[in-house]
Design an enzyme around this catalytic site. Structure first.
Site, PDB file in Angstrom:
ATOM      1  CG  HIS A 365      -1.617  -1.301   1.312  1.00 48.05           C
ATOM      2  ND1 HIS A 365      -1.554  -2.104   2.395  1.00 48.05           N
ATOM      3  CD2 HIS A 365      -2.323  -1.954   0.381  1.00 48.05           C
ATOM      4  CE1 HIS A 365      -2.200  -3.203   2.147  1.00 48.05           C
ATOM      5  NE2 HIS A 365      -2.675  -3.145   0.935  1.00 48.05           N
ATOM      6  CB  CYS A 678      -7.944  -1.659 -14.103  1.00 48.92           C
ATOM      7  SG  CYS A 678      -8.550  -2.993 -13.081  1.00 48.92           S
TER       8      CYS A 678
END
Ligand code: PEP
Ligand code: MG
Length: 753
Positions: A365, A678
């Site tokens: 992240h 994506c």
């Protein structure tokens, strides 16, 4: 065996006096070796300092020929002294000359000596030099003497680290100031030049030598007691240490806090005359030195646990050093062991030029947030926090995953040039901003952005992207301190729609679980979290969470078109159930008179391979598909996307991967269902070229990728690349990669990749 007169405590007291004398650094060092030799009753005591060109140089001696000082220089892997520098372990021999590594230096006159004891001069686990004592007799040094010499070494290490000795050997600074180049993994593209800011500033020990040993013993015992009970409390509360560390880590830290060997070594270090904090530091530096030389990742993780514990002890002993607002210098490069996305967002972005982590994979992240912020970042730099000192010059190359610490002028100039070239290229990309992405043979390619935070949306205008192809809603949840309320979610989505205006936005429902942990949610103990309870599985099993999110989204999008997609769908049935929840929410809002989205399209992420075998059905059921190639490839090849050891085992341009992509593109087109890619591959020009050749017309990518991909599209003949792929796939053997053929094609046709 002769006993040391006065023992190590007396020696340390004398050293303290020597350190305070207003004499030259050389005179001080000469005095120190004389004191040590007298204290341990050795005929010889010598200090070798490792210079930044990896040479161990004799800096001072008592007993060897004085003329050899600054003359005797050897490679850091040469002789017994080199062996100690390499292993960072003490070496005690009753007959040094019979050791195979012994290297005779006639200028020193050391042929007269037999017994040899050498210890490394360590700081934060790094070797700075070697301290040696020698005796004429064939004597055996006792454990206490080895311990005492190691304690003494710490004083010398501090002297070297302070830079005091630099003037003694012109042209070669000490090893800690050496230029270091290291390669980790690239996390976020870009090149950053700046100065080191340690995310967790090193605790500075101001006093090494104890004035009152009994008091230091007491301080150490008290601090150990305090830290132990604080850890016990944490374990009992099942809490985390703030940054989301798991219970397992806490348990390990607790185990170390009760480790008898560790405690004994610290007590001994205090008994020998160090202050409590210097003793903690000394023992931890030894641990570091030993564990850094281990390649076993398990042991390296334990090193982190031990570091944590030592830091807790130091903080308890010294007190917190103003943990308040951090004022960043200009051009700050953050260096941390690990860092959560929220911590990164706390820094002043305008001054951040880069991030260097000891941990952190490309799909972590922190990497996603760094990319969103446009901050170059590199991960998996072993020992980064010990390698750098605050304020050091450093370069982060987020393209190659390299860092340059304290670079020389040539390296700095080369990177400066690279930055200029990149800036020029960025300018060229900016010039393409308003140009539609159409291939040379007239095929329009929709280029959209991947985003997850409001700050990402500024890139829409900058890049000229046609919309947001993937809005990762979990990022808002991940950077929050607690679960965002329905109102907070709605506010964020309203802000997203306000920022995107008329451009389309595809919002993905919460994709948590697996490696995406919410710090405030109890962590599940799962054997295989990537295959566990995550994403839509949580949404369907605990519909309240999904319902709250959907309601917030539908309300926020009132009156405008909305696209929602679901992550990790494995069966058509899962999608049907998710769709039913949306419909129920729509009905609820309609009943209560809320404006609904003008049109609401529901899509599916194709990222679980089982969907490849239900592709016709899912393409008929869904309004659109979006290929999550990061996960699809992970599951298709059974290659953990976070695990660097297996990352190179397959190629996304190999025939099996391309067949999977082709199947999705063909069947979606046959069902009249739009399909986007994506995952990360859509943002790499060569891969994007292949996807266009396979029939994809929509790609969604990180902001920095839009320019390079558009430049590729503008120079591409879509039908030519389609022909090439068809021929090559028919020709290629199983598993073969088309990368070379595609690269050759791009080169031959002037397609920039
Ligand atoms: C993917 O898996 O490719 C994807 C786009 O989703 P994420 O990276 O968030 O898992
Ligand atoms: Mg995914």
């Amino acid at each position: 065996m002769p006993a040391a007169p006065g023992g190590p405590r007396l020696l340390l007291r004398r050293l303290r006096e020597a350190m305070a004398e207003p004499v030259s650094p050389q005179a001080r060092l000469d005095r120190i070796v004389t004191l040590i030799a007298a204290n341990v009753i050795a005929e010889v005591c010598s200090v070798y300092v490792l210079s930044n060109d990896n040479i161990l140089e004799l800096f001072a001696t008592e007993g060897l020929n004085r003329e050899a000082v600054h003359l005797t220089r050897m490679r850091s892997d040469e002789g017994l002294v080199g062996l100690i520098a390499q292993t960072a372990e003490p070496l005690s021999l009753s007959d040094a000359q019979s050791h195979p590594a012994f290297s005779y230096r006639p200028e020193t006159g050391e042929e007269a000596y037999h017994a040899f004891l050498g210890v490394p001069l360590l700081r934060a686990g790094n070797t700075l030099g070697v301290l040696v004592v020698q005796n004429k007799t064939y004597r055996v040094y006792s454990e206490e003497e080895i311990e005492a010499l190691q304690t003494t070494a710490m004083v010398l290490s501090e002297m070297i680290a302070s830079g005091e000795l630099q003037a003694l050997a012109p042209g070669s600074g000490p090893a800690t100031r050496r230029a270091v180049s290291q390669r980790g993994v690239a996390l976020a593209d870009g090149i950053g030049l700046g100065h080191v800011v340690l995310h967790e500033p090193r605790i500075v020990i101001k006093q090494l030598i104890a004035e009152n040993v009994d008091r230091e013993v007491e301080r150490l015992e008290l601090a150990i007691g305090e830290v132990r009970s604080a850890i016990d409390d944490l374990v009992e509360r099942g809490d985390s240490i703030g940054t989301g560390e798991s219970r397992e880590v806490l348990e390990t830290v607790r185990m170390f806090a009760h480790d008898k060997g560790w405690l004994r070594r610290m007590r001994e270090a205090v008994q020998s005359g160090l202050t409590a904090e210097a003793a903690v530091e000394r023992v931890q530096s030894d641990n570091r030195a030993r564990m850094m030389r281990q390649s076993d990742p398990y042991l390296r993780d334990r090193l982190h646990d031990l570091d944590d514990l030592a830091n807790r002890l130091l903080r308890t002993l010294i007190g917190h050093e103003g943990n308040g607002e951090r004022v960043l210098p200009e051009n700050a490069i953050l260096v941390a062991r690990s860092m959560g996305p929220a911590a990164l967002l706390d820094y002043d972005r305008a001054k951040l030029r880069g991030v260097v982590l000891e941990e952190g994979g490309p799909t972590s992240h922190i990497a996603i947030v760094a990319r969103a912020l446009g901050i170059p970042a590199v991960g998996e730099i072993a020992n980064a926090t010990a390698l750098c000192d605050a304020g050091d010059a450093i370069i982060v190359d987020g393209a190659t995953g390299e860092i340059q610490v304290r670079p020389g002028p040539e390296i700095e100039a080369a990177y400066g040039e690279m930055v200029r070239v990149r800036a020029k290229r960025q300018e060229q990309y900016r010039a393409l901003r308003d140009q539609p992405a159409v291939t040379r043979d007239g095929v329009a390619i929709g280029l959209q952005l991947n985003a997850g935070l409001l700050i990402d949306l500024a890139h829409l205008a900058e890049t000229g992207a046609e919309g947001v192809g993937l809005f990762r809603t979990e990022l808002q949840f991940m950077v929050a301190q607690r679960m965002p309320s329905a109102a907070e979610q709605q506010t964020l989505y309203e802000a997203v729609f306000a920022a995107t205006g008329d451009l389309p936005v595809t919002v993905r429902t919460l994709d948590i679980g697996g490696d995406k942990i919410l710090p405030y949610m109890p962590a599940l103990e799962e054997e295989n979290p990537a295959l566990g309870w995550r994403a839509i599985r949580i949404g369907l099993d605990r519909p309240a969470l999904l319902r709250v999110q959907l309601r917030a989204l539908l309300k926020a999008a009132g009156g405008r078109p909305l696209k929602i997609m679901f992550p990790m769908v494995a069966t058509v049935d899962e999608f049907t159930r998710a769709k039913a929840i949306v419909e129920r929410e729509m009905a609820h809002l309609r009943r209560h008179g809320h404006p609904l989205p003008s049109v609401c399209r529901l899509g599916v992420m194709v990222e679980v391979p089982s969907l490849l075998f239900q592709i016709d059905e899912i393409a008929r059921a869904a309004d659109f598909l979006s290929v999550g190639s990061n996960d699809l490839m992970q599951f298709l090849f059974a290659v953990d996307r976070e695990n660097r050891r297996v990352a190179g085992r397959f190629d996304t341009l190999s025939v099996p991967a391309l067949r999977a992509f082709r199947l999705i593109a063909e069947r979606a087109a046959a069902a009249g269902c739009p399909a986007t890619v994506c995952g990360e591959i859509g943002g790499k020009p060569l891969e994007a070229m292949a996807l266009i050749g396979l029939g994809f017309r929509h790609l969604s990518m990180s902001p920095a990728a839009i320019g390079p991909v558009k430049a590729m599209v503008l120079n591409l003949d879509a039908s030519a690349v389609a022909d090439l792929i068809e021929t090559e796939m028919a020709r290629a053997g199983d598993g073969e990669s088309l990368r070379p053929a595609l690269s050759a094609f791009a080169k031959a046709h002037g397609v920039p990749i």
